[in-house]
Design a protein around this motif. Structure first.
Motif, short mmCIF file in Angstrom:
data_model
loop_
_atom_site.label_atom_id
_atom_site.label_comp_id
_atom_site.label_asym_id
_atom_site.label_seq_id
_atom_site.Cartn_x
_atom_site.Cartn_y
_atom_site.Cartn_z
N LYS A 254 -7.17 9.48 2.53
CA LYS A 254 -6.66 8.53 2.58
C LYS A 254 -8.24 8.10 4.03
N PRO B 83 -9.67 4.51 5.93
CA PRO B 83 -9.75 2.99 5.77
C PRO B 83 -11.45 2.63 6.18
N ILE C 291 -8.58 -4.58 6.62
CA ILE C 291 -8.67 -3.47 6.77
C ILE C 291 -7.59 -2.46 5.08
N LYS C 292 -8.91 -2.17 4.40
CA LYS C 292 -8.53 -2.17 2.97
C LYS C 292 -8.53 -0.36 3.64
N TYR C 293 -8.11 0.73 2.26
CA TYR C 293 -8.07 1.83 2.66
C TYR C 293 -7.90 2.75 0.88
#
Length: 462
Positions: free
Chosen positions: A73, A75, A100-102
């Motif tokens: 995972k 970001p 912020i996305k992952y």
């Protein structure tokens, strides 16, 4: 006087008319369907109780196991722009916001070795299967590809990368999970995630997250693939399943359980069934990316992939309720055919059988199912069926001795009931050929009735 004669005439018609006797027998069959419905409801209730016990034991020992991971995972930043109009300067002001996305990257290779030590747990008269499994996960992560989504290298937040593992059964985990990732060692901690209320779906299995701390630079596959290995010891019940997140996923499972059912979206290799013995089983799966319907990376959100799970259900061979329910479905046939035999004997021999005597015979036939259910909860189905059928056949045979008098008729009743219950038992045991055998059997029963009734004068006393 005319009224008395009419009443005597009607009573005589009831006693002597074949039509009246047929109507009486048909009415009694309909009446007996009522307790038969209650018998079916009793079977359903006891079966539901069995399921409740399985759920209760599972909640104490450990629920079914469904594992997904490990997953890398990472970001990354995305940007949105919006323009606001300033009334004083009469100009538009552009604002840029950072979000912020992952990104989620699945392993390139994933090899799982699972040793499943299973036992039976009893709660009263019910049984369920529980297990303790030691699992070793090995594999590697490829270099994450952000270019496929046009994400610039400077927008990737490498220093906050982590490893994610999902499990349906955190309560059953019996060791602190540590992973060797490259030259680093990382541990996992649970992360709270609010579960959606999907209790209405019986097949819904909630997944809980375990996540590592942020990875060190040497544990991130930025320049070359990184290998990983970890082990999990977990208690569970009934099922153990995995989601094939590897580009190539291989599972080797060995267990001492002799009644497995290989379930899910993928079956093991062809020799798995041959490896099932009285000492347990060995099964191997090999699943390629092309075999499943999802890619190796996800951006934004990680979808629910439970529909692609595979594994083993540890069956407890307790199908007594299912067999009892199937036998109860033939209750109408048993009552109708038994009454038909008595009706044929009454019609041919002119022996008088009262409606109360028919009713007693019908109740005895209903009692067969209560005996079958209660005994099968303590003995196997074969013993229960034999005991219940012998008791009912013996009772009706002895009772018919006081009604029919003649030995040949008593033997006919005994033989008919024995053949009928044997026929029903054979049908219950069969699955693929149940309809075929049942149809052939009913055809011969119909032929026998037609042959036996060919010399009856249906017009006499009608």
């Amino acid at each position: 006087m005319e009224t008395i004669k009419k009443n005597k005439g009607f009573g005589n018609w009831i006693r002597t008319s074949i039509t009246a006797r047929m109507l009486m027998v048909g009415f009694l069959i309909l009446v007996l369907l009522i307790p038969l419905i209650y018998i079916k409801e009793l079977i359903r209730e006891r079966s539901e109780r069995q399921k409740d016990v399985v759920t209760e034991v599972g909640s104490l020992w450990g629920k079914e196991v469904l594992l997904m991971g490990p997953i890398l995972k990472i970001p990354y930043k995305t940007y949105t722009e919006s323009t606001k109009y300033d009334t004083e300067t009469k100009k538009g002001i552009t604002e840029r916001k950072t979000h912020i996305k992952y990104a989620y990257f699945l392993p390139n290779n994933l090899n799982i070795d699972a040793n499943v030590d299973a036992i039976k747990k009893e709660r009263g008269i019910y049984e369920t299967s529980v297990f303790s499994s030691e699992m070793v996960f090995k594999g590697d992560f490829s270099i994450p590809d952000f270019e496929q989504k046009d994400i610039l290298p400077e927008d990737v937040v490498w220093e906050k990368a982590s490893i994610l593992v999902k499990s349906s059964n955190l309560k059953g985990i019996k060791n602190q999970i540590e992973m060797k990732l490259g030259n680093s060692k990382i541990s996992f901690l649970p992360r709270y995630k609010e579960q959606q209320n999907q209790s209405y779906a019986a097949s819904y299995v909630p997944m809980h997250e375990l996540e590592s701390p942020f990875l060190s630079k040497g544990a991130i596959p930025k320049l070359k693939p990184i290998e990983f290995s970890t082990s999990i010891t977990i208690n569970g019940s009934s099922k153990i399943r995995f989601i094939p997140v590897g580009k190539q996923t291989e599972l080797h499972m060995i267990s001492n359980w002799k009644d497995p059912s290989f379930t899910g979206n993928f079956l093991p290799e062809e020799d798995a069934e041959k490896s099932v013995t009285s000492d347990g089983f060995v099964a191997n799966w090999k699943i390629l990316q092309i075999n499943r319907q999802f890619e190796q990376s996800f951006f934004g959100t990680l979808p629910d992939l439970k529909e692609f799970s595979f594994g083993t259900e540890l069956l407890v061979p307790v199908d007594e309720y299912q067999k009892s329910e199937r036998s109860a479905k033939y209750g109408y046939l048993v009552i109708a055919l038994t009454f038909l035999v008595f009706f044929m004997i009454q019609t041919i021999s002119k022996i008088s059988i009262h409606s109360f005597q028919y009713l007693m015979i019908g109740i005895a036939l209903i009692m067969f199912y209560t005996l079958l259910i209660s005994i099968s909860e303590h003995q196997n189905f074969l013993k229960a069926y034999v005991i219940a059928s012998v008791a009912v056949i013996g009772l009706i045979t002895l009772y018919s001795k006081s009604i029919l008098k003649h030995k040949k008729f008593i033997l006919l009743i005994f033989g008919s009931l024995t053949a009928l219950y044997t026929f029903i038992f054979v049908i219950i045991q069969l699955e693929s050929y149940a309809l075929l055998v049942g149809s052939i059997g009913l055809f011969f029963i119909l032929a026998t009735v037609m042959f036996a009734s060919r010399k009856i004068d249906w017009n006499s006393g009608s």
